[in-house]
Design a protein around this motif. Structure first.
Motif, PDB file in Angstrom:
ATOM      1  N   THR A 194       0.949  -1.168   0.090  1.00  0.00           N
ATOM      2  CA  THR A 194       0.089   0.057   0.012  1.00  0.00           C
ATOM      3  C   THR A 194       0.814   1.295  -0.059  1.00  0.00           C
ATOM      4  O   THR A 194       2.090   1.294   0.551  1.00  0.00           O
TER       5      THR A 194
ATOM      6  N   ALA B 210      -7.738   8.588  -8.820  1.00  0.00           N
ATOM      7  CA  ALA B 210      -8.596   7.387  -8.565  1.00  0.00           C
ATOM      8  C   ALA B 210      -9.320   6.779  -9.727  1.00  0.00           C
ATOM      9  O   ALA B 210      -9.261   5.750  -9.790  1.00  0.00           O
TER      10      ALA B 210
ATOM     11  N   ARG C  63      -8.619   3.032 -11.222  1.00  0.00           N
ATOM     12  CA  ARG C  63      -9.826   2.309 -11.225  1.00  0.00           C
ATOM     13  C   ARG C  63     -10.124   1.889 -12.569  1.00  0.00           C
ATOM     14  O   ARG C  63     -10.432   0.605 -12.913  1.00  0.00           O
TER      15      ARG C  63
ATOM     16  N   ALA D 172      -7.211  -1.073  -7.088  1.00  0.00           N
ATOM     17  CA  ALA D 172      -7.928  -0.752  -5.970  1.00  0.00           C
ATOM     18  C   ALA D 172      -7.164   0.783  -5.403  1.00  0.00           C
ATOM     19  O   ALA D 172      -6.161   0.630  -4.973  1.00  0.00           O
TER      20      ALA D 172
ATOM     21  N   GLU E 230      -8.292   4.498  -3.163  1.00  0.00           N
ATOM     22  CA  GLU E 230      -9.380   5.054  -2.059  1.00  0.00           C
ATOM     23  C   GLU E 230      -9.026   6.625  -2.010  1.00  0.00           C
ATOM     24  O   GLU E 230      -7.712   6.836  -1.796  1.00  0.00           O
TER      25      GLU E 230
ATOM     26  N   ALA F 249      -9.381   9.381   1.105  1.00  0.00           N
ATOM     27  CA  ALA F 249      -9.569   9.396   2.679  1.00  0.00           C
ATOM     28  C   ALA F 249      -9.211  10.935   2.995  1.00  0.00           C
ATOM     29  O   ALA F 249      -8.130  11.238   3.334  1.00  0.00           O
TER      30      ALA F 249
ATOM     31  N   GLU G 215      -3.577   0.249  -3.502  1.00  0.00           N
ATOM     32  CA  GLU G 215      -3.089  -0.942  -3.110  1.00  0.00           C
ATOM     33  C   GLU G 215      -2.381  -1.276  -4.277  1.00  0.00           C
ATOM     34  O   GLU G 215      -2.856  -2.004  -5.090  1.00  0.00           O
TER      35      GLU G 215
END
Ligand code: S3P
Length: 449
Positions: A347, A368, A372, A377, A379, A381, A388
């Motif tokens: 990660t 992102a 994708r 993967a 995210e 935040a 990932e």
């Protein structure tokens, strides 16, 4: 989209190794500044290695519209030299038509600063991307210095009209975000103010304006402020003298072939005359922490800017945490770092990326969405991006460019090593910063079609 309104899609397929030696085009930040300072200086400024991308060409046109004489010449050895004959500090003439900066936040915001110190009225405009970007962060300090906003759209957005100050005031300004564009706008306006203009930044941003102002003869001093910041003081009303500028290769453009080489097995590339100013090389620090083989040699200094040759070999990368305070030194590189992180094992957490939301597109969302589309993967935040890494990327998707050159180039880099091809909807905006990107990558071995 091209001027004719046509979109230009392109697909990147997995390639064999990337090999060879290249010099990426001239640094965009330095190119804008050489034209602007040349236009504010007395005498001739001769620039070699200027980036001839759309963003910089728009700044060249603006300098001409403001009264400077700008010429592109071929020298005796067949090299290209840009000559600028300036008007002197505070000497810009009112332009007849709105200044159109196209896609370029840097050109637009720096020229706003330069205009704010001249007693003229000028209208500023740009493309759909630039019209959506915040200008209040520039207008606020310029108004404190005496400039007036005559007309503006939607809370300080383009198109807008600025009236420069007849008697600009020197100010002490703490920048609300780490931004070389805000700092530079205040310093350029401060050139016309009597006394000392001071900018204080909590985190140091790129210092090309300071280095180049010194090179052109200004009295400017920069000292450390707190753990990561700087305090910059410029004595106003200097006589700037035209100077020679050699523009080094742009580390933000080099980031694309560098990451492509790192993730493509068997690659070994060399990049010549790369600018290695420490306020620009956060990506290289980060990639080395991830396990990248990036060797530096032939280091030297040119007009205050450090440069070196870089050799990059394909490497096994691992996920790491990138601290928020590193962001100003690699603010334009997160999209392509996200691609490197997708090919790493483990990660990667990139912290403190709020500023990415106000670039040529919302690059936090765009990073992102791009990953994708490639089956990675990812995210968001708060202001952090978490990728990932699985050591390989499935690929196979379509990436939307959103009028953002760096999304297009990052997605094509991802396609160099992903299992299935990656398609980009429109590569036309690459011409704003790296017109040769596609042929240069193809010469290294990329499979773009
Ligand atoms: C630039 C500063 C940065 C960067 C931009 C170029 C410059 O913007 O993203 O591409 O040349 O001053 P901010 O000042 O908004 O961080």
């Amino acid at each position: 989209m091209t001027l004719s309104g046509q979109t230009m899609p392109l697909e990147a397929r997995k390639c064999q190794s990337l090999t060879g030696r290249v010099r990426v085009p001239g640094d965009k930040s330095i190119s804008h500044r050489a034209l602007i300072l040349g236009a504010l200086a007395v005498g001739e400024t001769r620039i070699s290695g200027l980036l001839e991308g759309e963003d910089v060409l728009n700044t060249a046109k603006a300098m001409q519209a403001l009264g400077a004489k700008v010429e592109r010449r071929t020298d005796d050895n067949g090299g290209i030299v840009w000559s600028v004959r300036g008007v002197g500090t505070g000497g810009f003439a009112a332009p007849e038509a709105p200044l159109d900066f196209g896609n370029s936040g840097t050109g637009c915001r720096l020229v706003m600063g330069a205009v704010a110190g001249c007693p003229i009225r000028a209208a500023f405009d740009g493309d759909g991307s630039l019209r959506s970007r915040p200008m209040r962060r520039i207008l606020d300090p310029l108004e404190l210095m005496g400039a007036r906003v005559i007309a503006q759209s939607d809370g300080g957005r383009l198109p807008l009209t600025l009236e420069g100050a007849r008697d600009p005031l020197p100010i002490v300004y703490r920048t609300p975000v780490a931004s070389a564009q805000i700092k530079s706008a205040v310093l350029l306006a401060g050139l016309s103010a009597p006394g000392v203009t001071t900018v204080i930044e909590r985190e140091a941003s790129r210092d090309h304006t300071e280095l180049m102002l010194k090179h052109f003869g200004a009295d400017i001093v920069s000292v450390a402020e707190g753990a990561h910041g700087r305090k910059i003081s410029l004595t106003g009303q200097p006589e700037l003298h035209g100077a020679g500028v050699t523009v080094p290769a742009d580390p933000s453009s080099a980031a694309f072939p560098i990451v492509a080489a790192l993730i493509t097995e068997g690659s070994d590339i060399v990049l010549n005359e790369m600018m290695t100013n420490p306020l620009r090389t956060g990506l290289f620090v980060t990639l080395r922490e991830m396990g990248a083989s990036i060797e530096e040699s032939e280091t030297r200094l040119d007009a205050g800017e450090p440069m070196a040759q870089l050799r990059v070999k394909a490497s096994r990368l691992r996920g790491i945490e990138v601290p928020a305070e590193r962001a100003p030194s690699m603010i334009d590189e997160y999209l392509v770092l996200a691609v490197a992180a997708a090919f790493a094992e483990g990660t990667t957490v990139m912290r403190g990326l709020r500023e990415l939301r106000v670039k040529e597109s919302d690059r936090l969302e765009a990073a992102a969405a791009m990953l994708r589309a490639g089956g990675v993967a990812v995210e968001i935040a708060g202001d952090d991006l978490i990728v990932e890494g699985r050591g390989r990327v499935p690929g196979g998707g379509l990436v939307t460019t959103h009028m953002d050159h760096r999304i297009a180039m990052s997605a094509l880099v991802m396609g160099c090593a992903s299992d299935a091809p990656v398609k980009v909807d429109d590569i036309a905006f690459i011409a704003t910063s790296f017109p040769d990107f596609v042929p240069m990558m193809q010469r290294l071995g990329a499979n773009f079609a």
